[in-house]
Structures are given as C-alpha cells and as structure tokens.
Design an enzyme around this catalytic site. Structure first.
Site, PDB file in Angstrom:
ATOM      1  N   GLU A 117       0.846  -1.205   0.000  1.00  0.00           N
ATOM      2  CA  GLU A 117       0.000   0.000   0.000  1.00  0.00           C
ATOM      3  C   GLU A 117       0.877   1.248   0.000  1.00  0.00           C
ATOM      4  OE1 GLU A 117      -4.101  -1.649   2.075  1.00  0.00           O
ATOM      5  OE2 GLU A 117      -2.731  -0.519   3.323  1.00  0.00           O
ATOM      6  N   HIS A 238      -9.171   9.773   2.782  1.00  0.00           N
ATOM      7  CA  HIS A 238      -8.737   8.667   1.913  1.00  0.00           C
ATOM      8  C   HIS A 238      -8.912   9.142   0.480  1.00  0.00           C
ATOM      9  CE1 HIS A 238      -8.300   4.794   0.037  1.00  0.00           C
ATOM     10  NE2 HIS A 238      -7.965   4.267   1.191  1.00  0.00           N
ATOM     11  N   ARG A 284      -0.959   9.086   1.647  1.00  0.00           N
ATOM     12  CA  ARG A 284      -2.323   9.516   1.358  1.00  0.00           C
ATOM     13  C   ARG A 284      -2.568  11.012   1.302  1.00  0.00           C
ATOM     14  NH1 ARG A 284      -5.638   5.354   4.957  1.00  0.00           N
ATOM     15  NH2 ARG A 284      -5.048   3.697   3.547  1.00  0.00           N
ATOM     16  N   HIS A 345     -11.622   9.990   6.473  1.00  0.00           N
ATOM     17  CA  HIS A 345     -11.397   8.555   6.685  1.00  0.00           C
ATOM     18  C   HIS A 345     -10.908   8.214   8.083  1.00  0.00           C
ATOM     19  CE1 HIS A 345     -10.499   4.487   5.414  1.00  0.00           C
ATOM     20  NE2 HIS A 345      -9.225   4.614   5.729  1.00  0.00           N
ATOM     21  N   ARG A 380      -1.394   9.232   8.991  1.00  0.00           N
ATOM     22  CA  ARG A 380      -1.244   7.795   9.271  1.00  0.00           C
ATOM     23  C   ARG A 380      -0.805   7.022   8.031  1.00  0.00           C
ATOM     24  NH1 ARG A 380      -4.997   3.205   8.840  1.00  0.00           N
ATOM     25  NH2 ARG A 380      -6.397   4.691   7.864  1.00  0.00           N
TER      26      ARG A 380
HETATM   27  P1  FAD Z   1     -14.117   1.040  15.717  1.00  0.00           P
HETATM   28  O1  FAD Z   1     -13.807  -0.190  14.990  1.00  0.00           O
HETATM   29  O2  FAD Z   1     -14.664   2.170  14.956  1.00  0.00           O
HETATM   30  O3  FAD Z   1     -15.154   0.693  16.864  1.00  0.00           O
HETATM   31  C1  FAD Z   1     -15.742   1.707  17.652  1.00  0.00           C
HETATM   32  C2  FAD Z   1     -16.865   1.098  18.456  1.00  0.00           C
HETATM   33  O4  FAD Z   1     -17.335   2.006  19.435  1.00  0.00           O
HETATM   34  C3  FAD Z   1     -18.085   0.728  17.619  1.00  0.00           C
HETATM   35  O5  FAD Z   1     -18.526  -0.532  18.073  1.00  0.00           O
HETATM   36  C4  FAD Z   1     -19.103   1.801  17.981  1.00  0.00           C
HETATM   37  O6  FAD Z   1     -20.431   1.409  17.838  1.00  0.00           O
HETATM   38  C5  FAD Z   1     -18.747   2.028  19.447  1.00  0.00           C
HETATM   39  N1  FAD Z   1     -19.151   3.319  19.999  1.00  0.00           N
HETATM   40  C6  FAD Z   1     -18.834   4.557  19.547  1.00  0.00           C
HETATM   41  N2  FAD Z   1     -19.357   5.495  20.367  1.00  0.00           N
HETATM   42  C7  FAD Z   1     -20.001   4.831  21.355  1.00  0.00           C
HETATM   43  C8  FAD Z   1     -20.755   5.240  22.484  1.00  0.00           C
HETATM   44  N3  FAD Z   1     -20.964   6.531  22.790  1.00  0.00           N
HETATM   45  N4  FAD Z   1     -21.298   4.287  23.284  1.00  0.00           N
HETATM   46  C9  FAD Z   1     -21.150   2.976  22.998  1.00  0.00           C
HETATM   47  N5  FAD Z   1     -20.446   2.526  21.931  1.00  0.00           N
HETATM   48  C10 FAD Z   1     -19.878   3.444  21.135  1.00  0.00           C
HETATM   49  N6  FAD Z   1      -7.311   0.574   9.013  1.00  0.00           N
HETATM   50  C11 FAD Z   1      -6.331  -0.312   8.788  1.00  0.00           C
HETATM   51  O7  FAD Z   1      -5.374  -0.419   9.552  1.00  0.00           O
HETATM   52  N7  FAD Z   1      -6.392  -1.104   7.678  1.00  0.00           N
HETATM   53  C12 FAD Z   1      -7.414  -1.033   6.783  1.00  0.00           C
HETATM   54  O8  FAD Z   1      -7.449  -1.788   5.817  1.00  0.00           O
HETATM   55  C13 FAD Z   1      -8.445  -0.098   7.007  1.00  0.00           C
HETATM   56  N8  FAD Z   1      -9.462   0.044   6.120  1.00  0.00           N
HETATM   57  C14 FAD Z   1     -10.503   0.877   6.438  1.00  0.00           C
HETATM   58  C15 FAD Z   1     -11.596   0.940   5.588  1.00  0.00           C
HETATM   59  C16 FAD Z   1     -12.706   1.713   5.922  1.00  0.00           C
HETATM   60  C17 FAD Z   1     -13.887   1.782   5.012  1.00  0.00           C
HETATM   61  C18 FAD Z   1     -12.689   2.454   7.133  1.00  0.00           C
HETATM   62  C19 FAD Z   1     -13.869   3.292   7.528  1.00  0.00           C
HETATM   63  C20 FAD Z   1     -11.571   2.419   7.963  1.00  0.00           C
HETATM   64  C21 FAD Z   1     -10.484   1.638   7.620  1.00  0.00           C
HETATM   65  N9  FAD Z   1      -9.362   1.579   8.453  1.00  0.00           N
HETATM   66  C22 FAD Z   1      -8.363   0.681   8.170  1.00  0.00           C
HETATM   67  C23 FAD Z   1      -9.337   2.275   9.726  1.00  0.00           C
HETATM   68  C24 FAD Z   1      -9.692   1.265  10.829  1.00  0.00           C
HETATM   69  O9  FAD Z   1     -10.725   0.438  10.360  1.00  0.00           O
HETATM   70  C25 FAD Z   1     -10.145   1.935  12.091  1.00  0.00           C
HETATM   71  O10 FAD Z   1      -9.274   2.957  12.448  1.00  0.00           O
HETATM   72  C26 FAD Z   1     -10.170   0.916  13.230  1.00  0.00           C
HETATM   73  O11 FAD Z   1     -10.977  -0.172  12.864  1.00  0.00           O
HETATM   74  C27 FAD Z   1     -10.685   1.542  14.502  1.00  0.00           C
HETATM   75  O12 FAD Z   1     -10.884   0.534  15.442  1.00  0.00           O
HETATM   76  P2  FAD Z   1     -11.445   0.915  16.861  1.00  0.00           P
HETATM   77  O13 FAD Z   1     -11.600  -0.361  17.621  1.00  0.00           O
HETATM   78  O14 FAD Z   1     -10.639   1.984  17.462  1.00  0.00           O
HETATM   79  O15 FAD Z   1     -12.889   1.578  16.548  1.00  0.00           O
HETATM   80  C1  SIN Z   2      -7.472   0.885   2.436  1.00  0.00           C
HETATM   81  O1  SIN Z   2      -7.701  -0.313   2.294  1.00  0.00           O
HETATM   82  O2  SIN Z   2      -7.119   1.651   1.533  1.00  0.00           O
HETATM   83  C2  SIN Z   2      -7.618   1.446   3.788  1.00  0.00           C
HETATM   84  C3  SIN Z   2      -6.427   1.129   4.543  1.00  0.00           C
HETATM   85  C4  SIN Z   2      -6.333   2.003   5.736  1.00  0.00           C
HETATM   86  O3  SIN Z   2      -7.168   2.882   5.953  1.00  0.00           O
HETATM   87  O4  SIN Z   2      -5.362   1.829   6.461  1.00  0.00           O
END
Ligand code: FAD
Ligand code: SIN
Length: 535
Positions: A117, A238, A284, A345, A380
């Site tokens: 990537e 993104h 990015r 993103h 990032r």
């Molecule tokens: P999240 O996975 O967002 O989980 C947050 C949780 O908190 C959810 O369950 C939500 O419902 C809950 N929540 C929020 N507020 C409250 C509240 N007030 N009360 C109760 N619950 C609450 N990163 C990578 O490293 N690789 C990738 O390939 C990648 N691809 C991506 C593709 C997309 C489309 C997106 C949107 C992001 C991508 N990212 C990627 C970024 C990555 O997915 C996120 O940064 C990461 O998953 C965040 O994880 P987290 O556990 O911190 O939060």
């Molecule tokens: C992607 O697959 O391009 C997202 C990866 C990331 O947000 O780290």
C-alpha cells in the site's frame, strides 16, 4: 440500580474487543456498544494489517515508512513499539480464529499473502481478500460472545463519563452514564477502570468512508470530562471513495493502487507523477491533495481510478468485495475506470495517552482510533490503524492486570431534570447537515485562516442551539451524536488554528510551508485553548 464491573469497555471494534478478551482473564468486563456488536469502523476495513512478516522486510523499514508518512511528528518510541510488537499481535489474532489469505502454494500455518500500500517500502499488509475487517470482527466477536467473564450490552450508548471530581471527590473516572436505546432509560455503569474504544469521527465531515457510528463520542466525552486531547487538526482523507450519490462513499482500497491502479483525470490523463515521484504510491495526504487540485483545476466532480490493465479474472479474484459492490452501482471495475473522490477517513488525533493507553484522568484509558498515542504523527501510514488498536488493546490490558484494584464509589444516578419530549426534532437534522457541510467546505483538505474563523463562529452558534435542546428535551442517540460531532468539530478547528504551518494532513494556504520549529503536538483541554507543546 447501577451495573458494577471491573472493566467498563465502551466500543466493540478491534481495540475494544481485543482488550476485553485479555482483561476478562483478570476481572469482569462490561462491554457497551451503541449498535449491534459488529457495527464499527473495523468491520469495513479492506486493506488489512501492516506488520513485518516477510523475510526481505525489516522493523527499521516499517519504522522509517511510518515516520516519513507522519511528516516527522510521530513519537519514535511509540512507532518502534507498535512495529516490533506487530507480528506477535497478528499471530494472536490468528489464534483467536482470524483467517488471513495465504501466499499461493503455502502450506498450513505458513506464509501469508502480503499486499503493498501507499507509503510502504515493502509488501507487509496481512489481509483477508478485500474484507479484512469483516474477518477480524467475526473472529473477535465470536471469542467475546463465548467468554463467561464478558457481559455485552448492545444498543447501549455511553452519554458521559462519571468523574468523581463532579461530586466533590478526586479527579478519577468511575464509569459512565449509558443510554439504553430500546427503553430510553439511562443506566449508571460503575467500574474500577473505564476504557474508551469508541473509534473515529468521520461523520463530522459531509463525505466520509466511515459508517454512521463514527461520531467521535469517546473524544467528546473525554474532553468534556477534562482529559487532554491532541493533534485533532490531522484528519485523514482517503483518496479513493466511490463517487456515486447513493453509495455513501464506499471505499476503494489503497491495495488497488498497490496492484497497479492508476489515477486519471476525467479526460484520461494520468496525473500523479506530476505531483510526486512515488506517483500512486505516495502517502495519502499527497494523493488526496493532488486529486483535490486536479478536480479544482479541471472543474470535474471526480477523478478516475483505472485498474483495467490487469489479466482477465485478476480483479474479480483479488478484490471480490469491491468488484461486487461496484457492480451493484453499475460499474465494472475490471473493465472500466471508476469515478472516485477523497473522503474523510481517519482521525489521527484523539485523547492523549501514554504508552499503555492511560489518559490524563486516572481510571480512564483510551485505545484504538479515539486515542492519540503518538503513532501516526501528521498522517497515518496505511493499515497502521488496526495494528495500533491491537497493540494498545494488549498493552492496556497488561497494564491493568498489573495495577492495584481501585475502589468502586457510590455516585448518584442520572438526573433528567425538567426535560420533556421534543416536537422539534428537525433542529437535529438541520444542525447535523449544516455542521458536516461547513466542516467539509471550510476545514477540509485545504484550509486557510479566514475559513477557520468562519467555521469557528458557526460551530459556536450551533453548539449554543444544541446545548439548549440538550437541557430541555429527553436525550436520544441522534441528539447525543450531534452534540459529539459539534465538540469534535470545535477541537479540529481549535487545533488547526493553533498550527501555523503546513504539515502532513494539515495544509493551509496562509502558511503553505513546513516549519521545523513547529514539529510539536497540538494539545487542547477544556478551558485551555489549543497550543503547540514541545516534547
Ligand atoms: P471502531 O472499529 O470504529 O469501533 C468503535 C466502536 O465504538 C463501535 O462498536 C461503535 O459502535 C462504538 N461506539 C462509539 N461510540 C459509542 C458510544 N458513545 N457508546 C457505545 N459505543 C460506542 N485501518 C487499517 O489499519 N487497515 C485497513 O485496511 C483499514 N481500512 C478501512 C476501511 C474503511 C472503510 C474504514 C472506515 C476504515 C479503515 N481503516 C483501516 C481504519 C480502521 O478500520 C479503524 O481505524 C479501526 O478499525 C478503529 O478501530 P477501533 O476499535 O478503534 O474503533
Ligand atoms: C485501504 O484499504 O485503503 C484502507 C487502509 C487504511 O485505511 O489503512
């Protein structure tokens, strides 16, 4: 009646789930999540998890790539520990049942297929086709549901943190007030340790790759409680979200460009080489800015992503999820260039933590995207986010297992005061749209002093209206989310106004150059305007 537990975990993405599984070995976990347990940014991750897993790769190279992408603002110690602990965390995920794609011809338990990537100097992205997040979430949710020490409360939304200072005690976090969305009742959840794992805040912008849950709740709650937050000006866009009015900005993974996809103007001209020698594989911030520039220059509403040069079947086999989703919207990814635009993103800033996830308030921890650990600096590196959630989920659990148990205090239940039922819910939709649009237009990929001042004025007005509504009517999830995106917007504008240079994701027309003297974090705390702090 209160719910009492050892660990209150707010959020069920990669950070909250992985933390819960480890913490549950020491005590009772109450995991609250505001929608169904699977709903999270994690679930939609496509590209994968960055870790040094290939023979020709090295920790030094991953560290260097992360520091370069972060425009030299990342904390080197944090980068080094995330990178070196990464391979063990990927193996831990496999032990929980996550299945990653294997290299062609590899045997059981052997080499993974690794993607490339932008910003990475080697193939190091472990993935499950182009639906990595779905597989990670599936495996972790299954393990959490099977654990007897973890109680899961779905459709429960944390409203605010309970800090004892509010009741005349020391500045310690003792849990949270939580809205049961089905009954509209507010519950008091008391805990020895409270962990924010609430993810990002993409919904603060009009166009985002994030699902509806991403409203920055954890950051807003921590800020209201008096915790320090940092680097909120660095919001990552993104480069390639599908341009389609109904597709809600579906992401087209960076791994497509890793496999040779080319960005073209609507007239077919490949433009990235003119912006950066790394072309499509530049970090990015550079790619998103180049697209923004080309769209403004040509007046087009989008650019094109072209992966038509691959042998027949390649795209369908390697990117089945994206291929199918594009088909659903009438595009054949394998045979025609696809219209794309940048979209909000990832939140690089967040609640300030130490190397184990402690915030500045005792008893309160932050892990995953809602935290500012120092890993990402000003931008990032792709696929370092799932990595950070895993590493800090683990580190926080280890630290808490070693810590002495805190007493659980008695605090009053939630008081709804004189609140009534609203017949003016239109205020919420109106302010929701206005806020997200003004953030897109004034505080997006390219900024300037005048735009930031305009944004600050409008956000303050909207916040006044939201506060009035909040105190007068019964709370709902929509209202709480609106209040939180307004707070996050205020923090982004505050931090962006404090940084008088262009660095990484923060680009301003008034200070277009990078200034070495400003290689510092922006910090902000309730009652203290944002400022740059030396390390
Ligand atoms: P999240 O996975 O967002 O989980 C947050 C949780 O908190 C959810 O369950 C939500 O419902 C809950 N929540 C929020 N507020 C409250 C509240 N007030 N009360 C109760 N619950 C609450 N990163 C990578 O490293 N690789 C990738 O390939 C990648 N691809 C991506 C593709 C997309 C489309 C997106 C949107 C992001 C991508 N990212 C990627 C970024 C990555 O997915 C996120 O940064 C990461 O998953 C965040 O994880 P987290 O556990 O911190 O939060
Ligand atoms: C992607 O697959 O391009 C997202 C990866 C990331 O947000 O780290």
């Amino acid at each position: 009646m209160s719910i009492v537990c050892d660990f209150l975990v707010i959020g069920s993405g990669i950070a909250g789930l992985s933390f819960s599984l480890e913490a549950a070995e020491k005590g009772e976990v109450c995991l609250v999540t505001k929608r169904a347990i699977e709903e999270s940014n994690t679930r939609y991750a496509q590209g994968g998890i960055a870790a040094v897993l290939a023979e020709g790769d090295s920790f030094e190279a991953h560290i260097k790539d992360t520091l370069i992408a972060g425009a030299m603002l990342s904390h080197e110690r944090v980068v080094s520990l995330c990178v070196t602990e990464g391979p063990a965390r990927v193996r831990w995920l496999q032990e929980q049942g996550a299945q990653f794609d294997k290299a062609h011809g590899a045997g059981e338990g052997s080499d993974l297929d690794l993607h490339l990537e932008g910003g990475h100097s080697a193939r190091r992205i472990a993935h499950t086709a182009d639906m990595t997040g779905r597989e990670v979430e599936r495996a972790l949710v299954a393990a959490v549901r099977a654990h007897k020490n973890i109680r899961v409360l779905e459709e429960h939304m944390a409203i605010d943190l309970i800090t004892l200072a509010k009741y005349g005690g020391p500045e310690v976090c003792a849990g949270a007030y939580v809205l049961d969305v089905a009954t509209a009742k507010t519950e008091t959840v008391l805990a020895r340790e409270t962990v924010l794992a609430t993810g990002g805040a993409g919904k603060v912008y009009l166009y985002t790759t994030n699902p509806d849950i991403a409203t920055g709740d954890g950051i807003a709650m921590a800020y209201r409680a008096g915790a320090e937050c940092a680097n909120m000006e660095f919001y990552q866009f993104h480069p390639t979200a599908l341009f389609h009015p109904q597709a809600k900005n579906f992401l087209l993974t960076e791994a497509l460009r890793g496999e040779g996809a080319v960005l073209r103007t609507t007239r077919g001209h490949a433009f990235m080489k003119a912006h950066d020698p790394r072309a499509e594989l530049a970090p990015r911030d550079i790619v998103a800015r180049a697209i923004d520039y080309e769209m403004k220059r040509t007046g087009a509403e989008h650019v094109l992503l072209d992966i038509t040069g691959k042998p027949p079947g390649f795209v369908e086999e390697r990117f089945p999820g994206i291929y199918a989703e594009c088909k659903r919207w009438g595009f054949d990814l394998a045979n025609e260039p696809i219209p794309v635009v940048p979209a909000a993103h990832f939140c690089c800033g967040g609640v300030s933590t130490d190397l184990e996830g402690r915030t500045t308030i005792p008893g309160l921890w932050a892990i995953g995207e809602c935290a500012h650990t120092g890993l990402h600096g000003a931008n990032r590196l792709a696929s370092n986010s799932l990595l950070e959630g895993l590493v800090f989920g683990h580190r926080a659990a280890i630290a808490m297992k070693r810590a002495e148990s805190r007493q659980i205090p008695d605090v009053p239940d939630w008081d709804a005061g004189e609140a009534g039922t609203s017949d003016e819910a239109v205020v919420i939709t109106q302010n929701w749209d206005e806020l997200r649009r003004l953030m897109w237009n004034y505080v997006g990929i390219v900024r300037g002093n005048k735009r930031l001042r305009r944004a600050a004025r409008r956000i303050a007005l909207l916040q006044e209206e939201i506060a009035e509504y909040y105190w007068n009517y019964f709370i709902t999830r929509d209202l709480l989310e609106l209040r939180n995106i307004a707070t996050v917007a205020e923090l982004i504008v505050g931090c962006a106004s404090a940084r008088r240079e262009s660095r990484g994701l923060h680009y301003t027309l008034d200070y277009p150059e990078l200034d070495q003297k400003q290689a510092r974090d922006t910090v902000v705390k309730r009652g203290v305007p944002a400022y740059l702090r030396g390390r």
